[in-house]
Every structure is written in C-alpha cells, then in structure tokens.
Design a protein around this motif. Structure first.
Motif, PDB file in Angstrom:
ATOM      1  N   PHE A  96      -9.570  -8.327 -60.035  1.00  0.00           N
ATOM      2  CA  PHE A  96     -10.243  -6.601 -59.764  1.00  0.00           C
ATOM      3  C   PHE A  96      -9.322  -5.806 -59.552  1.00  0.00           C
ATOM      4  O   PHE A  96      -9.767  -4.550 -59.654  1.00  0.00           O
ATOM      5  CB  PHE A  96     -10.902  -7.132 -58.279  1.00  0.00           C
ATOM      6  N   ASN A  97      -8.313  -6.623 -58.836  1.00  0.00           N
ATOM      7  CA  ASN A  97      -7.188  -5.625 -58.911  1.00  0.00           C
ATOM      8  C   ASN A  97      -6.326  -4.714 -60.451  1.00  0.00           C
ATOM      9  O   ASN A  97      -6.145  -3.534 -60.316  1.00  0.00           O
ATOM     10  CB  ASN A  97      -5.747  -6.442 -58.184  1.00  0.00           C
ATOM     11  N   THR A  98      -6.849  -6.111 -61.406  1.00  0.00           N
ATOM     12  CA  THR A  98      -5.573  -5.645 -63.087  1.00  0.00           C
ATOM     13  C   THR A  98      -6.581  -4.322 -63.047  1.00  0.00           C
ATOM     14  O   THR A  98      -6.238  -2.985 -63.139  1.00  0.00           O
ATOM     15  CB  THR A  98      -5.952  -6.827 -63.263  1.00  0.00           C
ATOM     16  N   LYS A  99      -8.498  -4.674 -63.012  1.00  0.00           N
ATOM     17  CA  LYS A  99      -9.391  -3.596 -63.302  1.00  0.00           C
ATOM     18  C   LYS A  99      -9.130  -2.436 -62.851  1.00  0.00           C
ATOM     19  O   LYS A  99      -8.957  -0.999 -62.877  1.00  0.00           O
ATOM     20  CB  LYS A  99     -10.756  -4.036 -63.414  1.00  0.00           C
ATOM     21  N   LEU A 100      -9.293  -1.931 -60.884  1.00  0.00           N
ATOM     22  CA  LEU A 100      -8.669  -1.096 -60.252  1.00  0.00           C
ATOM     23  C   LEU A 100      -7.455  -0.764 -60.991  1.00  0.00           C
ATOM     24  O   LEU A 100      -7.394   0.706 -61.199  1.00  0.00           O
ATOM     25  CB  LEU A 100      -8.462  -1.704 -58.547  1.00  0.00           C
ATOM     26  N   LYS A 101      -6.217  -1.065 -61.116  1.00  0.00           N
ATOM     27  CA  LYS A 101      -5.174  -0.506 -61.818  1.00  0.00           C
ATOM     28  C   LYS A 101      -5.376   0.003 -62.598  1.00  0.00           C
ATOM     29  O   LYS A 101      -4.851   1.375 -63.198  1.00  0.00           O
ATOM     30  CB  LYS A 101      -4.032  -1.237 -61.872  1.00  0.00           C
ATOM     31  N   ASN A 102      -5.908  -0.306 -63.763  1.00  0.00           N
ATOM     32  CA  ASN A 102      -6.357   0.621 -64.950  1.00  0.00           C
ATOM     33  C   ASN A 102      -6.898   1.748 -64.789  1.00  0.00           C
ATOM     34  O   ASN A 102      -7.027   3.182 -65.607  1.00  0.00           O
ATOM     35  CB  ASN A 102      -7.377  -0.688 -65.966  1.00  0.00           C
ATOM     36  N   ALA A 103      -8.098   1.606 -64.351  1.00  0.00           N
ATOM     37  CA  ALA A 103      -8.769   2.754 -63.514  1.00  0.00           C
ATOM     38  C   ALA A 103      -8.282   3.923 -62.743  1.00  0.00           C
ATOM     39  O   ALA A 103      -8.622   5.136 -62.993  1.00  0.00           O
ATOM     40  CB  ALA A 103     -10.097   2.705 -62.425  1.00  0.00           C
ATOM     41  N   GLN A 104      -7.534   3.567 -62.520  1.00  0.00           N
ATOM     42  CA  GLN A 104      -5.820   4.363 -61.810  1.00  0.00           C
ATOM     43  C   GLN A 104      -5.239   5.201 -62.574  1.00  0.00           C
ATOM     44  O   GLN A 104      -5.238   6.045 -62.362  1.00  0.00           O
ATOM     45  CB  GLN A 104      -5.702   3.618 -60.554  1.00  0.00           C
ATOM     46  N   LYS A 105      -4.920   4.524 -63.390  1.00  0.00           N
ATOM     47  CA  LYS A 105      -4.446   5.356 -64.675  1.00  0.00           C
ATOM     48  C   LYS A 105      -4.913   5.879 -64.978  1.00  0.00           C
ATOM     49  O   LYS A 105      -4.393   6.726 -65.749  1.00  0.00           O
ATOM     50  CB  LYS A 105      -3.682   3.794 -65.718  1.00  0.00           C
ATOM     51  N   PHE A 106      -5.861   5.963 -65.877  1.00  0.00           N
ATOM     52  CA  PHE A 106      -6.969   6.295 -66.462  1.00  0.00           C
ATOM     53  C   PHE A 106      -7.233   7.558 -65.608  1.00  0.00           C
ATOM     54  O   PHE A 106      -6.498   9.048 -65.981  1.00  0.00           O
ATOM     55  CB  PHE A 106      -8.727   6.470 -67.273  1.00  0.00           C
ATOM     56  N   VAL A 107      -7.810   7.687 -64.662  1.00  0.00           N
ATOM     57  CA  VAL A 107      -8.066   9.021 -63.250  1.00  0.00           C
ATOM     58  C   VAL A 107      -6.456   9.752 -63.446  1.00  0.00           C
ATOM     59  O   VAL A 107      -6.514  11.204 -63.569  1.00  0.00           O
ATOM     60  CB  VAL A 107      -8.480   8.582 -62.193  1.00  0.00           C
ATOM     61  N   ALA A 108      -5.250   9.263 -63.579  1.00  0.00           N
ATOM     62  CA  ALA A 108      -4.418   9.823 -63.185  1.00  0.00           C
ATOM     63  C   ALA A 108      -3.934  10.893 -64.423  1.00  0.00           C
ATOM     64  O   ALA A 108      -3.251  11.886 -64.441  1.00  0.00           O
ATOM     65  CB  ALA A 108      -2.898   8.869 -62.809  1.00  0.00           C
ATOM     66  N   ASP A 109      -4.057   9.768 -65.829  1.00  0.00           N
ATOM     67  CA  ASP A 109      -4.283  11.052 -66.974  1.00  0.00           C
ATOM     68  C   ASP A 109      -5.072  12.141 -67.054  1.00  0.00           C
ATOM     69  O   ASP A 109      -5.643  12.768 -68.069  1.00  0.00           O
ATOM     70  CB  ASP A 109      -4.782  10.291 -67.930  1.00  0.00           C
ATOM     71  N   GLY A 110      -6.243  12.197 -66.214  1.00  0.00           N
ATOM     72  CA  GLY A 110      -7.408  13.280 -66.167  1.00  0.00           C
ATOM     73  C   GLY A 110      -8.290  12.853 -66.313  1.00  0.00           C
ATOM     74  O   GLY A 110      -8.982  13.220 -66.983  1.00  0.00           O
ATOM     75  N   ASN A 111      -8.494  11.808 -66.790  1.00  0.00           N
ATOM     76  CA  ASN A 111      -9.694  11.507 -67.325  1.00  0.00           C
ATOM     77  C   ASN A 111     -10.775  10.926 -66.312  1.00  0.00           C
ATOM     78  O   ASN A 111     -10.460  10.213 -65.625  1.00  0.00           O
ATOM     79  CB  ASN A 111      -9.564   9.836 -68.287  1.00  0.00           C
ATOM     80  N   ARG A 112     -12.768  11.039 -66.681  1.00  0.00           N
ATOM     81  CA  ARG A 112     -13.624  10.149 -65.760  1.00  0.00           C
ATOM     82  C   ARG A 112     -13.507   9.156 -65.969  1.00  0.00           C
ATOM     83  O   ARG A 112     -12.814   8.441 -67.742  1.00  0.00           O
ATOM     84  CB  ARG A 112     -14.510  10.244 -66.423  1.00  0.00           C
ATOM     85  N   VAL A 113     -13.796   8.211 -65.426  1.00  0.00           N
ATOM     86  CA  VAL A 113     -13.827   6.777 -65.493  1.00  0.00           C
ATOM     87  C   VAL A 113     -15.470   5.676 -65.217  1.00  0.00           C
ATOM     88  O   VAL A 113     -15.834   6.595 -64.335  1.00  0.00           O
ATOM     89  CB  VAL A 113     -13.166   5.852 -64.245  1.00  0.00           C
ATOM     90  N   LYS A 114     -16.181   5.152 -66.717  1.00  0.00           N
ATOM     91  CA  LYS A 114     -17.079   4.789 -65.747  1.00  0.00           C
ATOM     92  C   LYS A 114     -16.870   3.009 -65.181  1.00  0.00           C
ATOM     93  O   LYS A 114     -16.433   2.545 -66.246  1.00  0.00           O
ATOM     94  CB  LYS A 114     -18.336   4.436 -67.467  1.00  0.00           C
TER      95      LYS A 114
END
Length: 168
Positions: A96-114
């Motif tokens: 769960f924490n790994t997925k959360l880190k990945n999502a935070q990285k995507f958001v930090a790059d300015g992308n939307r996350v599904k």
C-alpha cells in the motif's frame, strides 16, 4: 495568414511605420511605394478594420521571430497524462505504501492519477473493503492531491481520480 505587398487589393489602408508610428490613411499603391522605398514589406495586420491596417516590416524576419516564439511556447508546455495505480482488496501495508509513493511521484510531476481496486471472484461480495481502501488512499495523499471523482464501481473494478493541488 497575412496578406503582403501586391496581395493587398484594398482602395485605401491605414499605414503604420516600421517603428510603430502612424503614417495616416492612403491608397494601397501609395503605401506599397513607401514600402518599396524603405526596402520593407507591406503587411496587412488587421483586415477587418475600416480601413484595413497595414504595417511596414521585414516579413521574413517577422515570420522567423513568430516561429521562434511558438517553438519556445511548445517547449514550456506540459501535457497532463493519466497515470494508473492498481491495487487488490487484500493489499498489505508495505505494498500500500509503495503504491502511495508512486502516486505521490505522479502527482508531483503534475499528472492525474487513476487509483483502481480490482475485484476477483468472491471479492465481488465485499466491495466495501475496496471502497474503504480507496478512501484511506485518498486521505493519505490529501496534502498533495485533490479527489476529482469519488470511488465508483465500473464492472469488476472500483476507481477514483486524483489531480494535483493547484495552490503552488
């Protein structure tokens, strides 16, 4: 595109000099003559005005500058992509924490996350587990992303959308 030199067929035009000063209203032939004398092009910049506005300029240089500006603008723009993070209802803390880190990285790059949770077999009977998982995920990422769409069931998966916070 702009009309230049002999393409301008209007009876009279308002002429603007190469440095931006008003030269007044005159026939297009007269304006063309002034342009030829100065070794510049006569360019119609505002065709819908009455009379049409023409300017004296080096058209080749003008086109070059314009294309340079457009290239610069294209270089600076960012295409927003939708990145996806998939989970299953039985996910454990570490994953769960790994997925959360990945999502935070995507958001930090300015992308939307599904973020989606896939249900298999008997997991379909307990979709509320998936909903709780998505709500927990949204709360964990709340400081960097905002919830676009609430968790929603689509076939065998439940998904929600997150987008970067715009208060930078």
């Amino acid at each position: 595109m702009h009309q230049i030199n002999e393409e301008i067929r209007d009876n009279e035009v308002r002429l603007i000099g190469s440095t931006g000063e008003q030269l007044g209203i005159m026939s297009s032939a007269q304006a063309q003559h002034i342009a030829d004398e100065q070794g510049l092009d006569l360019v119609k910049i505002s065709p819908q005005a009455t009379p049409p506005v023409c300017k004296l300029m080096d058209y080749g240089k003008f086109r070059f500058e314009q294309s340079k500006r457009e290239k610069e603008a294209r270089k600076n723009q960012h295409v927003v992509e939708i990145k996806e993070v998939r989970m299953s209802p039985g996910i454990d803390v570490g994953d769960f924490n790994t997925k959360l880190k990945n999502a935070q990285k995507f958001v930090a790059d300015g992308n939307r996350v599904k973020v989606s949770v896939r249900f298999r077999g008997r997991e379909m009977a307990h979709t509320e587990i998936g909903r709780e998982l998505l709500v927990r995920f949204a709360e964990a990422i709340a400081e960097t992303a905002t919830l676009d769409k609430e968790p929603k069931m689509e076939g065998r998966s439940m998904s929600m959308f997150l987008s970067p916070k715009t208060g930078k």
